[in-house]
Design an enzyme around this catalytic site. Structure first.
Site, PDB file in Angstrom:
ATOM      1  N   HIS A  72      -6.999   3.778   3.127  1.00  0.00           N
ATOM      2  CA  HIS A  72      -5.650   4.042   3.635  1.00  0.00           C
ATOM      3  C   HIS A  72      -5.613   5.372   4.371  1.00  0.00           C
ATOM      4  O   HIS A  72      -6.067   6.387   3.842  1.00  0.00           O
ATOM      5  CB  HIS A  72      -4.635   4.078   2.481  1.00  0.00           C
ATOM      6  CG  HIS A  72      -4.337   2.714   1.912  1.00  0.00           C
ATOM      7  ND1 HIS A  72      -3.387   2.501   0.960  1.00  0.00           N
ATOM      8  CD2 HIS A  72      -4.900   1.495   2.174  1.00  0.00           C
ATOM      9  CE1 HIS A  72      -3.332   1.206   0.661  1.00  0.00           C
ATOM     10  NE2 HIS A  72      -4.251   0.579   1.380  1.00  0.00           N
ATOM     11  N   TYR A 200       6.256   5.002  -1.604  1.00  0.00           N
ATOM     12  CA  TYR A 200       6.905   5.760  -2.689  1.00  0.00           C
ATOM     13  C   TYR A 200       8.410   5.791  -2.383  1.00  0.00           C
ATOM     14  O   TYR A 200       8.820   6.284  -1.331  1.00  0.00           O
ATOM     15  CB  TYR A 200       6.384   7.199  -2.723  1.00  0.00           C
ATOM     16  CG  TYR A 200       4.968   7.350  -3.227  1.00  0.00           C
ATOM     17  CD1 TYR A 200       3.875   7.167  -2.381  1.00  0.00           C
ATOM     18  CD2 TYR A 200       4.714   7.684  -4.547  1.00  0.00           C
ATOM     19  CE1 TYR A 200       2.577   7.315  -2.843  1.00  0.00           C
ATOM     20  CE2 TYR A 200       3.416   7.832  -5.026  1.00  0.00           C
ATOM     21  CZ  TYR A 200       2.353   7.640  -4.158  1.00  0.00           C
ATOM     22  OH  TYR A 200       1.061   7.791  -4.616  1.00  0.00           O
ATOM     23  N   PRO A 292       1.680  10.124 -13.100  1.00  0.00           N
ATOM     24  CA  PRO A 292       0.881   9.361 -12.124  1.00  0.00           C
ATOM     25  C   PRO A 292       1.404   9.446 -10.688  1.00  0.00           C
ATOM     26  O   PRO A 292       0.761   8.969  -9.769  1.00  0.00           O
ATOM     27  CB  PRO A 292       0.970   7.929 -12.646  1.00  0.00           C
ATOM     28  CG  PRO A 292       2.202   7.902 -13.476  1.00  0.00           C
ATOM     29  CD  PRO A 292       2.350   9.262 -14.065  1.00  0.00           C
ATOM     30  N   LYS A 296      -3.369  11.679  -9.507  1.00  0.00           N
ATOM     31  CA  LYS A 296      -4.383  12.720  -9.710  1.00  0.00           C
ATOM     32  C   LYS A 296      -5.231  12.540 -10.961  1.00  0.00           C
ATOM     33  O   LYS A 296      -6.284  13.173 -11.090  1.00  0.00           O
ATOM     34  CB  LYS A 296      -3.689  14.097  -9.785  1.00  0.00           C
ATOM     35  CG  LYS A 296      -3.136  14.568  -8.464  1.00  0.00           C
ATOM     36  CD  LYS A 296      -4.238  14.759  -7.447  1.00  0.00           C
ATOM     37  CE  LYS A 296      -3.690  14.842  -6.030  1.00  0.00           C
ATOM     38  NZ  LYS A 296      -4.713  14.510  -5.041  1.00  0.00           N
ATOM     39  N   TYR A 384      -2.426  15.509  -1.604  1.00  0.00           N
ATOM     40  CA  TYR A 384      -2.577  14.103  -1.996  1.00  0.00           C
ATOM     41  C   TYR A 384      -4.014  13.622  -1.746  1.00  0.00           C
ATOM     42  O   TYR A 384      -4.593  12.935  -2.585  1.00  0.00           O
ATOM     43  CB  TYR A 384      -1.600  13.250  -1.185  1.00  0.00           C
ATOM     44  CG  TYR A 384      -1.429  11.834  -1.694  1.00  0.00           C
ATOM     45  CD1 TYR A 384      -2.263  10.802  -1.249  1.00  0.00           C
ATOM     46  CD2 TYR A 384      -0.433  11.517  -2.610  1.00  0.00           C
ATOM     47  CE1 TYR A 384      -2.106   9.505  -1.703  1.00  0.00           C
ATOM     48  CE2 TYR A 384      -0.261  10.212  -3.071  1.00  0.00           C
ATOM     49  CZ  TYR A 384      -1.102   9.216  -2.612  1.00  0.00           C
ATOM     50  OH  TYR A 384      -0.954   7.925  -3.065  1.00  0.00           O
TER      51      TYR A 384
HETATM   52  C1  PHB Z   1      -1.726   2.619  -8.638  1.00  0.00           C
HETATM   53  O1  PHB Z   1      -2.128   1.887  -7.715  1.00  0.00           O
HETATM   54  O2  PHB Z   1      -1.817   2.301  -9.854  1.00  0.00           O
HETATM   55  C2  PHB Z   1      -1.093   3.962  -8.290  1.00  0.00           C
HETATM   56  C3  PHB Z   1      -1.160   4.427  -6.993  1.00  0.00           C
HETATM   57  C4  PHB Z   1      -0.580   5.654  -6.669  1.00  0.00           C
HETATM   58  C5  PHB Z   1       0.078   6.386  -7.657  1.00  0.00           C
HETATM   59  C6  PHB Z   1       0.132   5.908  -8.974  1.00  0.00           C
HETATM   60  C7  PHB Z   1      -0.457   4.689  -9.293  1.00  0.00           C
HETATM   61  O3  PHB Z   1       0.662   7.582  -7.347  1.00  0.00           O
END
Ligand code: PHB
Ligand code: APR
Length: 394
Positions: A72, A200, A292, A296, A384
């Protein structure tokens, strides 16, 4: 049994450390309390920093990853349905990789098996002794038998609920914690992702995240009450709530299906200092937990293990303990930057119970600033995609 490094915990931290040490000719024993099936069955994160992918490739764990991962170049954020994109590649030259922690765990197990690595599962009641000496030793019980492992060093890779952190005397151990007043309800569904990159979502009803494991397996999360249970969230309720929090175009594209995994995760930030006591070294979730939101957790575990393995190899190859002596401070510098970033992303994207209009306006302004400022987007993208490892400082 005698080994050079005794490793408590067979998750990503423990197995990666064992693998990196073995490649350099240092032997280790991994003591894992659960069965291999249980460890493989845990659904965890799936987003890797560029640095993590580089490490996995450099130690022979990149083949399946390169075949199956998704790369990505950016991510979407949405605020009250208004969506915008942050272009990691353009802003930092880096990308992020989608490859489940379960897959990494499988690759690590396969690598240790191929190298006849000693990974003892169902090792119960692990106890750690004499870490202030140069001859620490461990005991554990398996199939009703008591065993002893003598080692030069002990690596505490046993996660937040492990035993190793408890070995550090409370007079020396300093912990820092923030528990968030909500959780994440996550589901895995055999459906195509709603978008080719993550979304997000900040919304008045609460946070939501659209992620994936591959092009036919989606991973979704919605912010829920801290005490919510999966029983509170049948699939229909989940899909309805997710759809209400997504930007309209994504909501229209959403393909729903039956959940093949569903779980509620609490959100907390936690750091234990120091990450070393005598010949005991903590790494990964044993030393720190992040919400999460910033993806990280796994990446921090990998950077701890890279630093710890380098330091152990310097001891064995060069007879120097300089990197071991600076491991804790070096690792904590990177940990705290990731803890800050994860806390910041969590605060700007979630609805905090009791937040009045002021806090909500500040959140909206934060997202608005992010949507229009290259400088703000660069700060997010740099954190990130992963900060570089700090140099070893004497
Ligand atoms: C996930 O794909 O489980 C995932 C991806 C990004 C995040 C948290 C979980 O910030
Ligand atoms: N004795 C032996 N093993 C133990 C003990 C113990 N007393 N306590 C815990 N363990 C094992 C657990 O069963 C688990 O398999 O230690 C392992 C710790 O693994 P993780 O909790 O996955 O921690 P870590 O390896 O540091 O990986 C961090 O996992 O939890 C996620 O979000 C986190 O992605 C991050 C990654």
């Amino acid at each position: 049994m005698r080994t050079q490094v005794a490793i408590v915990g067979g998750g990503p931290s423990g197995l990666l450390l064992s693998h990196l040490l073995a490649r350099a000719g240092v032997d280790s024993v991994v003591l894992e309390q659960r069965t291999r099936e249980y460890v493989m069955g845990r659904v965890r994160a799936g987003l890797l920093e560029q640095g993590t992918v580089d490490v996995l490739r450099s130690c022979g764990l990149g083949a399946r990853l390169d075949r199956e991962c998704l790369t990505h170049e950016g991510t979407f954020l949405s605020c009250e349905g208004r969506q915008f994109r942050i272009d990691f590649k353009a802003l930092t030259g880096k990308t992020v990789t989608i490859y489940g922690q379960t897959e990494i765990q499988k690759d690590l197990f396969d690598a240790r098996d191929a190298a006849n690595g000693v990974v003892i599962d169902e090792a119960q009641d692990v106890d750690i002794h004499d870490v202030e000496s140069t001859a620490p030793w461990l005991t554990y019980r398996k199939d009703g038998q008591e065993y002893r492992v003598d080692a030069d060093f002990v690596a505490g890779c046993d996660g937040f609920h492990g035993v190793s952190r408890t070995v550090i005397p409370s007079r020396l151990l300093q912990t820092y914690e923030r528990v968030y007043p909500f959780g994440w309800l996550g589901i895995l569904s055999p459906t195509p992702p709603v978008s080719n990159e993550l979304i997000y979502c900040q919304h008045e009803r609460g946070f939501a995240l659209c992620s994936m494991r591959n092009l036919t397996l989606s991973r979704y999360y919605v912010q829920c009450d801290a005490d919510a249970t999966v029983e509170d969230w049948p699939d229909d309720r989940f899909w309805d709530e997710l759809r209400r929090r997504l930007p309209e175009a994504a909501a229209d594209r959403l393909v729903t299906g039956h959940s093949i995994e569903k779980s509620v995760a609490p959100l907390r930030s936690f750091v234990a200092e120091p990450m070393r006591f005598g010949r005991l070294f903590l790494a990964g979730d044993a030393a720190h937990i992040v919400p999460p939101t910033g993806a990280k957790g796994l990446n921090l575990a990998v950077s701890d293990i890279v630093m710890l393995s380098e330091a152990l190899l310097e001891h064995y190859d060069e007879g120097s303990d300089a990197a071991l002596d600076s491991y804790s401070s070096r690792a904590l510098r990177r940990v705290w930057k990731a803890v800050r970033f994860s806390w910041w992303m969590t605060t700007i994207l979630h609805r905090f119970p009791g937040d009045g209009g002021f806090a909500q306006r500040v959140q909206a302004a934060e997202l608005d600033y992010l949507s229009t400022s290259i400088a703000a987007q660069t700060v997010l993208a740099e954190n990130y995609t992963g900060m570089p490892l700090d140099p070893v400082t004497p």
